[in-house]
Motif scaffolding. Sequence first.
Motif, mmCIF file in Angstrom:
data_model
loop_
_atom_site.group_PDB
_atom_site.id
_atom_site.type_symbol
_atom_site.label_atom_id
_atom_site.label_comp_id
_atom_site.label_asym_id
_atom_site.label_seq_id
_atom_site.Cartn_x
_atom_site.Cartn_y
_atom_site.Cartn_z
ATOM 1 N N VAL A 19 0.845 -1.216 0.000
ATOM 2 C CA VAL A 19 0.000 0.000 0.000
ATOM 3 C C VAL A 19 0.872 1.255 0.000
ATOM 4 C CG1 VAL A 19 -1.756 1.301 1.286
ATOM 5 C CG2 VAL A 19 -1.815 -1.206 1.286
ATOM 6 N N ALA A 21 0.591 4.479 0.931
ATOM 7 C CA ALA A 21 -0.338 5.312 1.703
ATOM 8 C C ALA A 21 -0.145 6.790 1.380
ATOM 9 C CB ALA A 21 -0.149 5.053 3.191
ATOM 10 N N PRO A 40 -10.803 11.503 0.468
ATOM 11 C CA PRO A 40 -11.636 10.368 0.887
ATOM 12 C C PRO A 40 -10.995 9.580 2.026
ATOM 13 C CG PRO A 40 -11.190 10.302 -1.489
ATOM 14 C CD PRO A 40 -10.367 11.398 -0.929
ATOM 15 N N ASN A 41 -11.795 8.743 2.699
ATOM 16 C CA ASN A 41 -11.270 7.823 3.716
ATOM 17 C C ASN A 41 -10.161 6.981 3.086
ATOM 18 O OD1 ASN A 41 -14.604 7.645 4.590
ATOM 19 N ND2 ASN A 41 -13.084 8.346 6.026
ATOM 20 N N GLY A 42 -9.072 6.832 3.822
ATOM 21 C CA GLY A 42 -7.972 5.992 3.338
ATOM 22 C C GLY A 42 -7.089 6.645 2.302
ATOM 23 N N SER A 43 -7.227 7.973 2.109
ATOM 24 C CA SER A 43 -6.424 8.640 1.068
ATOM 25 C C SER A 43 -5.023 9.014 1.555
ATOM 26 C CB SER A 43 -7.164 9.872 0.536
ATOM 27 O OG SER A 43 -7.458 10.762 1.587
ATOM 28 N N GLY A 44 -4.732 8.765 2.845
ATOM 29 C CA GLY A 44 -3.367 8.989 3.326
ATOM 30 C C GLY A 44 -3.177 10.220 4.195
ATOM 31 N N SER A 46 -4.003 10.968 7.480
ATOM 32 C CA SER A 46 -3.425 10.741 8.816
ATOM 33 C C SER A 46 -2.001 10.194 8.710
ATOM 34 C CB SER A 46 -4.287 9.779 9.624
ATOM 35 O OG SER A 46 -5.547 10.351 9.881
ATOM 36 N N THR A 47 -1.766 9.350 7.714
ATOM 37 C CA THR A 47 -0.405 8.831 7.513
ATOM 38 C C THR A 47 0.551 9.971 7.189
ATOM 39 O OG1 THR A 47 -1.369 6.790 6.655
ATOM 40 C CG2 THR A 47 0.966 7.156 6.216
ATOM 41 N N GLN A 89 -7.079 11.592 15.848
ATOM 42 C CA GLN A 89 -8.518 11.476 15.621
ATOM 43 C C GLN A 89 -9.218 11.156 16.930
ATOM 44 O OE1 GLN A 89 -7.825 9.508 11.363
ATOM 45 N NE2 GLN A 89 -10.000 9.633 11.772
ATOM 46 N N GLU A 181 -9.075 15.894 12.030
ATOM 47 C CA GLU A 181 -10.537 15.852 12.174
ATOM 48 C C GLU A 181 -11.038 16.444 13.495
ATOM 49 O OE1 GLU A 181 -12.521 12.320 10.891
ATOM 50 O OE2 GLU A 181 -10.956 11.812 9.471
ATOM 51 N N HIS A 214 -13.318 16.570 7.389
ATOM 52 C CA HIS A 214 -14.309 16.135 6.391
ATOM 53 C C HIS A 214 -15.466 17.128 6.264
ATOM 54 C CE1 HIS A 214 -12.595 12.293 5.290
ATOM 55 N NE2 HIS A 214 -12.479 11.937 6.562
HETATM 56 N N1 LIG Z 1 0.139 1.400 10.386
HETATM 57 C C1 LIG Z 1 -0.363 1.014 9.221
HETATM 58 N N2 LIG Z 1 -0.147 -0.229 8.736
HETATM 59 C C2 LIG Z 1 -0.638 -0.615 7.548
HETATM 60 N N3 LIG Z 1 -1.394 0.166 6.740
HETATM 61 C C3 LIG Z 1 -1.658 1.404 7.175
HETATM 62 C C4 LIG Z 1 -1.166 1.898 8.425
HETATM 63 N N4 LIG Z 1 -1.593 3.195 8.575
HETATM 64 C C5 LIG Z 1 -2.320 3.472 7.491
HETATM 65 N N5 LIG Z 1 -2.365 2.407 6.643
HETATM 66 C C6 LIG Z 1 -3.048 2.369 5.338
HETATM 67 O O1 LIG Z 1 -2.720 3.549 4.637
HETATM 68 C C7 LIG Z 1 -3.839 4.063 3.902
HETATM 69 C C8 LIG Z 1 -4.105 5.495 4.321
HETATM 70 O O2 LIG Z 1 -4.683 5.511 5.640
HETATM 71 P P1 LIG Z 1 -4.905 6.854 6.466
HETATM 72 O O3 LIG Z 1 -5.319 6.445 7.827
HETATM 73 O O4 LIG Z 1 -3.693 7.697 6.341
HETATM 74 O O5 LIG Z 1 -6.108 7.514 5.660
HETATM 75 P P2 LIG Z 1 -6.958 8.830 6.004
HETATM 76 O O6 LIG Z 1 -6.941 9.668 4.757
HETATM 77 O O7 LIG Z 1 -6.492 9.440 7.260
HETATM 78 O O8 LIG Z 1 -8.439 8.225 6.176
HETATM 79 P P3 LIG Z 1 -9.669 8.682 7.136
HETATM 80 O O9 LIG Z 1 -10.320 9.862 6.451
HETATM 81 O O10 LIG Z 1 -10.564 7.488 7.143
HETATM 82 O O11 LIG Z 1 -9.124 8.994 8.488
HETATM 83 C C9 LIG Z 1 -4.991 3.102 4.164
HETATM 84 O O12 LIG Z 1 -5.050 2.173 3.119
HETATM 85 C C10 LIG Z 1 -4.588 2.420 5.466
HETATM 86 O O13 LIG Z 1 -5.136 1.142 5.580
#
Ligand SMILES: Nc1ncnc2c1ncn2[C@@H]1O[C@H](COP(=O)(O)OP(=O)(O)OP(=O)(O)O)[C@@H](O)[C@H]1O
Length: 256
Positions: A19, A21, A40-44, A46-47, A89, A181, A214
């Motif tokens: 992935v 991220a 969107p959710n999961g767009s990266g 928080s990472t 969060q 958020e 969001h």
């Molecule tokens: N520690 C981790 N180990 C494995 N995959 C991870 C980890 N942290 C995030 N991911 C993956 O990285 C991608 C981005 O996740 P992230 O939490 O950054 O999204 P987000 O934009 O903050 O979403 P949301 O709006 O739902 O909070 C997702 O596919 C998630 O499953």
Amino acid sequence: MNGLPILDISGLCKSYGAVRAVDWVDLHVDRGEICGLIGPNGSGKSTFFDCVTGLARPSAGAVKLDGQDITGWSLNDIAREGRMLRSFQKTVVFSALDIEENLVIAGQMFTFPGIWSTFGIGAAARNRVAALRERARELIRIAGLWDVRFQPAGKLSGGQQKLIQFASMLMPEPKLILLDEPMAGINPKLIERVVESIRLANTSFGVSFLIIEHNIDVVTSLCKRVVVLDQGRKLAEGTPDEIVRNQAVREAYLGG
Ligand SMILES: Nc1ncnc2c1ncn2[C@@H]1O[C@H](COP(=O)(O)OP(=O)(O)OP(=O)(O)O)[C@@H](O)[C@H]1O
Ligand SMILES: [Mg+2]
């Protein structure tokens, strides 16, 4: 004040196995700016925060805070300095302590030369605690929590706890705050209060912000510039007006 961005990130990448991220993202926050980060959710999103604040190690890229390269610094090293702070969060407060105690502890944890300087006897330690208490009371007023200041933080609503967390982050006088958020799960009346507290921290204390949110109305009202992530990549960047009219953003995130 100089013209350098307070936060300057280039080519940031983070992979978890297969992935991607965060995939080659450039992003900056100007001094005094409130910048939005949406997607969107999961767009990266928080990472991205994790990599900027030392919770995760970026696979590639550079992070500059106030002109200084802090790439690869640990979460503790970045947080201890108190220049850049972030919220998660999930809200965390000291449940058994009242609001003022929560804020004073936050100040003790970050304020140079550190928590030990506020312990002990003697005028110097007493003066430092008195100064922290004074700042705590000012921030409690700004956050609109004055009437409930003697209640244990754990007895207050989720929204009020978010306000406590926010006020605690202002204790060490940071230059930049990253909020993940801040409006999630709180009612419209408290949303207004959080928005107003962010605005006041920005105008009165000169704190810059990068905000994941969001609630698009909040983003539109607070931010002059918004960055959109989709599948780890930067999809768009512009004024809120440009972003809500952008067809690619509408399809990926805003719903058609
Ligand atoms: N520690 C981790 N180990 C494995 N995959 C991870 C980890 N942290 C995030 N991911 C993956 O990285 C991608 C981005 O996740 P992230 O939490 O950054 O999204 P987000 O934009 O903050 O979403 P949301 O709006 O739902 O909070 C997702 O596919 C998630 O499953
Ligand atoms: Mg997230």
